[in-house]
Write a protein that holds these residues in place. Structure first.
Motif, short mmCIF file in Angstrom:
data_model
loop_
_atom_site.label_atom_id
_atom_site.label_comp_id
_atom_site.label_asym_id
_atom_site.label_seq_id
_atom_site.Cartn_x
_atom_site.Cartn_y
_atom_site.Cartn_z
N UNK A 117 1.14 8.41 -0.86
CA UNK A 117 1.69 7.49 -1.85
C UNK A 117 2.20 8.29 -3.05
N UNK A 118 3.06 7.66 -3.84
CA UNK A 118 3.62 8.32 -5.02
C UNK A 118 2.68 8.18 -6.21
N UNK A 119 2.91 9.03 -7.21
CA UNK A 119 2.08 9.00 -8.42
C UNK A 119 2.63 8.07 -9.48
N UNK A 120 3.78 7.46 -9.23
CA UNK A 120 4.46 6.69 -10.28
C UNK A 120 3.98 5.25 -10.40
N UNK A 121 2.94 4.89 -9.62
CA UNK A 121 2.31 3.56 -9.67
C UNK A 121 3.20 2.45 -9.12
N UNK A 122 4.27 2.81 -8.43
CA UNK A 122 5.14 1.79 -7.83
C UNK A 122 4.61 1.29 -6.50
N UNK A 123 3.74 2.04 -5.86
CA UNK A 123 3.11 1.61 -4.62
C UNK A 123 1.83 0.84 -4.93
N UNK A 124 1.56 -0.18 -4.17
CA UNK A 124 0.40 -1.04 -4.41
C UNK A 124 -0.83 -0.45 -3.74
N UNK A 125 -1.67 0.20 -4.53
CA UNK A 125 -2.86 0.86 -3.99
C UNK A 125 -3.85 -0.13 -3.39
N UNK A 126 -3.74 -1.40 -3.70
CA UNK A 126 -4.66 -2.40 -3.16
C UNK A 126 -4.50 -2.59 -1.65
N UNK A 127 -3.41 -2.07 -1.09
CA UNK A 127 -3.22 -2.12 0.37
C UNK A 127 -4.06 -1.09 1.11
N UNK A 128 -4.52 -0.07 0.41
CA UNK A 128 -5.21 1.04 1.09
C UNK A 128 -6.41 0.59 1.92
N UNK A 129 -7.31 -0.25 1.41
CA UNK A 129 -8.43 -0.71 2.26
C UNK A 129 -7.95 -1.42 3.52
N UNK A 130 -6.91 -2.25 3.41
CA UNK A 130 -6.38 -2.94 4.60
C UNK A 130 -5.79 -1.94 5.59
N UNK A 131 -5.09 -0.95 5.08
CA UNK A 131 -4.53 0.08 5.96
C UNK A 131 -5.63 0.80 6.72
N UNK A 132 -6.67 1.19 5.99
CA UNK A 132 -7.77 1.92 6.63
C UNK A 132 -8.47 1.05 7.67
N UNK A 133 -8.73 -0.19 7.36
CA UNK A 133 -9.39 -1.09 8.32
C UNK A 133 -8.54 -1.27 9.57
N UNK A 134 -7.22 -1.36 9.39
CA UNK A 134 -6.32 -1.53 10.54
C UNK A 134 -6.37 -0.32 11.46
N UNK A 226 2.58 -3.64 6.45
CA UNK A 226 1.98 -4.56 5.49
C UNK A 226 2.94 -4.69 4.31
N UNK A 227 3.35 -5.90 4.00
CA UNK A 227 4.30 -6.12 2.93
C UNK A 227 3.67 -5.92 1.54
N UNK A 228 4.44 -5.37 0.62
CA UNK A 228 3.99 -5.25 -0.77
C UNK A 228 5.22 -5.27 -1.67
N UNK A 229 5.02 -5.60 -2.91
CA UNK A 229 6.12 -5.64 -3.88
C UNK A 229 6.21 -4.30 -4.60
N UNK A 230 7.38 -3.70 -4.56
CA UNK A 230 7.64 -2.41 -5.20
C UNK A 230 7.60 -2.60 -6.72
N UNK A 231 6.73 -1.85 -7.39
CA UNK A 231 6.54 -2.04 -8.82
C UNK A 231 7.54 -1.25 -9.66
#
Length: 389
Positions: A117-134, A226-231
């Motif tokens: 992921x990027x450092x600019x906070x545009x990616x939604x880090x809240x997806x990480x647990x869902x990614x790992x579980x998948x 997994x869909x997310x909104x680009x910040x």
């Protein structure tokens, strides 16, 4: 080897005076988030805090791969790492590139699951647990944070950037599955086995590491989006520029024909072809419009074309070895010298073949090819090879 076996093997080596040392051994992280950085110091603390909140008690670490940022990004990361062992810093000297930084970061961790992921906070880090579980469910190789999947959004992009993104997605179809909606995503998580299977075939060119991973895998990858909104970027400046499109084009060419022709040679040749247009433009202006003598106009046009070729190659073809300052001048001199010799080689080969009755077209093409290969090989070693050392 699991953590218990590792600890059992090491216990005999601990001195009896420090028996607690063995008890402090713990398993490595389950998940590593690789974050390539360049001038992102203002975002580091916020990103780490967000990762702590969303990952909680899970076994994880974040590895910042910094390309020697002049704003002191690596120093800020080290300050956090001194207080939290889950934070790590890998600083690269005289190397640039998001894709190559991601690859080096993935190779520098023992975690079985790897996120980018990027450092600019545009990616939604809240997806990480869902990614790992998948991924842990076992039926998926890679999970992509997608701006185009249901629930995804490109945020506040202007029309021009949205068009460029859609074009890049269409171009990528020659390399990635047709049903992958966001092959340009810079936010994804994969199994280490995926990296191990493709790492020796990765091009690691430019910014689009996800496309590279899909194109380099020896077998089709099972994926989920997994869909997310680009910040909106919080701090720092975007790294997207005209060179990004060039890098992406070079990545596509490398995956398509790189096994036969080095992608740097392709880039060098494209720049050289544009340089021919520069040569004739200068020649036309000096000879036909300003009425300089042909020899003088030809010499000036040749020098201008060489300087153009050197400048563009320095910015694009060899951007990872870019010369600046006094090195730029020395590089220009070596480039002109090498290409002058290449010009004589071009003329010699073409004249010889023409004299043997091979026809003017074949003779000309052969001369151009010999000159191009000479110029590429010699300048790679003489002009930009020194910067690598």
């Amino acid at each position: 080897m699991n953590a218990a076996e590792h600890q059992r093997l090491l216990v005999p080596y601990f001195d009896q005076a420090i028996p607690a040392a063995a008890a402090r051994l713990r398993a490595g992280p389950e998940l590593c988030i690789i974050v390539p950085t360049f001038n992102e110091r203002e975002n580091i603390a916020d990103l780490i805090g967000r990762l702590v909140l969303c990952l909680g008690e899970r076994s994880w670490e974040v590895l910042f791969v910094d390309d020697d940022s002049p704003d002191g990004t690596a120093e800020v990361v080290r300050e956090h790492a001194a207080a939290d062992s889950r934070v790590r810093c890998l600083k690269r000297i005289r190397r640039r590139g998001l894709s190559s930084a991601c690859v080096e970061g993935m190779l520098a961790t023992t975690a079985p699951y790897l996120a980018v992921m990027d450092a600019d906070l545009q990616h939604d880090e809240r997806l990480l647990p869902q990614m790992l579980d998948a991924l842990k469910q076992g039926d998926t190789d890679i999970v992509v944070g997608s701006r185009y999947a249901p629930g995804g959004d490109i945020g506040d992009w202007d029309a021009r950037r949205a068009r460029m993104s859609r074009l890049a997605v269409r171009l990528s179809r020659v390399l990635v599955p047709a049903d992958l909606k966001d092959p340009m995503s810079g936010f994804f998580m994969l199994r280490r086995s995926v990296l191990d299977g493709s790492v020796r075939k990765l091009s690691a060119i430019g910014f689009k590491i996800l496309t590279d991973v899909f194109a380099s895998s020896p077998q089709p990858l099972r994926f989920k989006e997994l869909g997310y909104k680009f910040r909106v970027r919080r701090a720092g400046e975007s790294k997207l520029d005209s060179a990004t499109a060039w890098d992406y084009a070079m990545l596509l060419l490398d995956k398509l024909i790189g096994r036969w022709i080095p992608v740097r040679f392709l880039a060098f040749s494209i720049v050289g072809a544009v340089g021919v247009a520069v040569h004739f433009s200068v020649l036309t202006i000096l000879y036909q419009m300003l009425h300089y003598g042909f020899v003088i106009a030809q010499a000036a046009a040749t020098l201008c074309a060489m300087t153009f070729n050197y400048t563009i190659n320095n910015v694009l073809t060899y951007r990872d070895r870019r010369l600046i300052g006094a090195k730029w001048l020395r590089g220009w001199a070596s480039f002109v010298l090498a290409c002058s010799v290449g010009g004589f080689a071009n003329l010699g080969v073409a004249s010889t073949l023409f004299g043997l009755g091979r026809g003017w077209f074949l003779a000309a093409i052969s001369g151009i090819l010999v000159g191009a290969v000479w110029n590429y090989a010699v300048t790679m070693l003489l002009t930009w090879g020194r910067s690598r050392k």
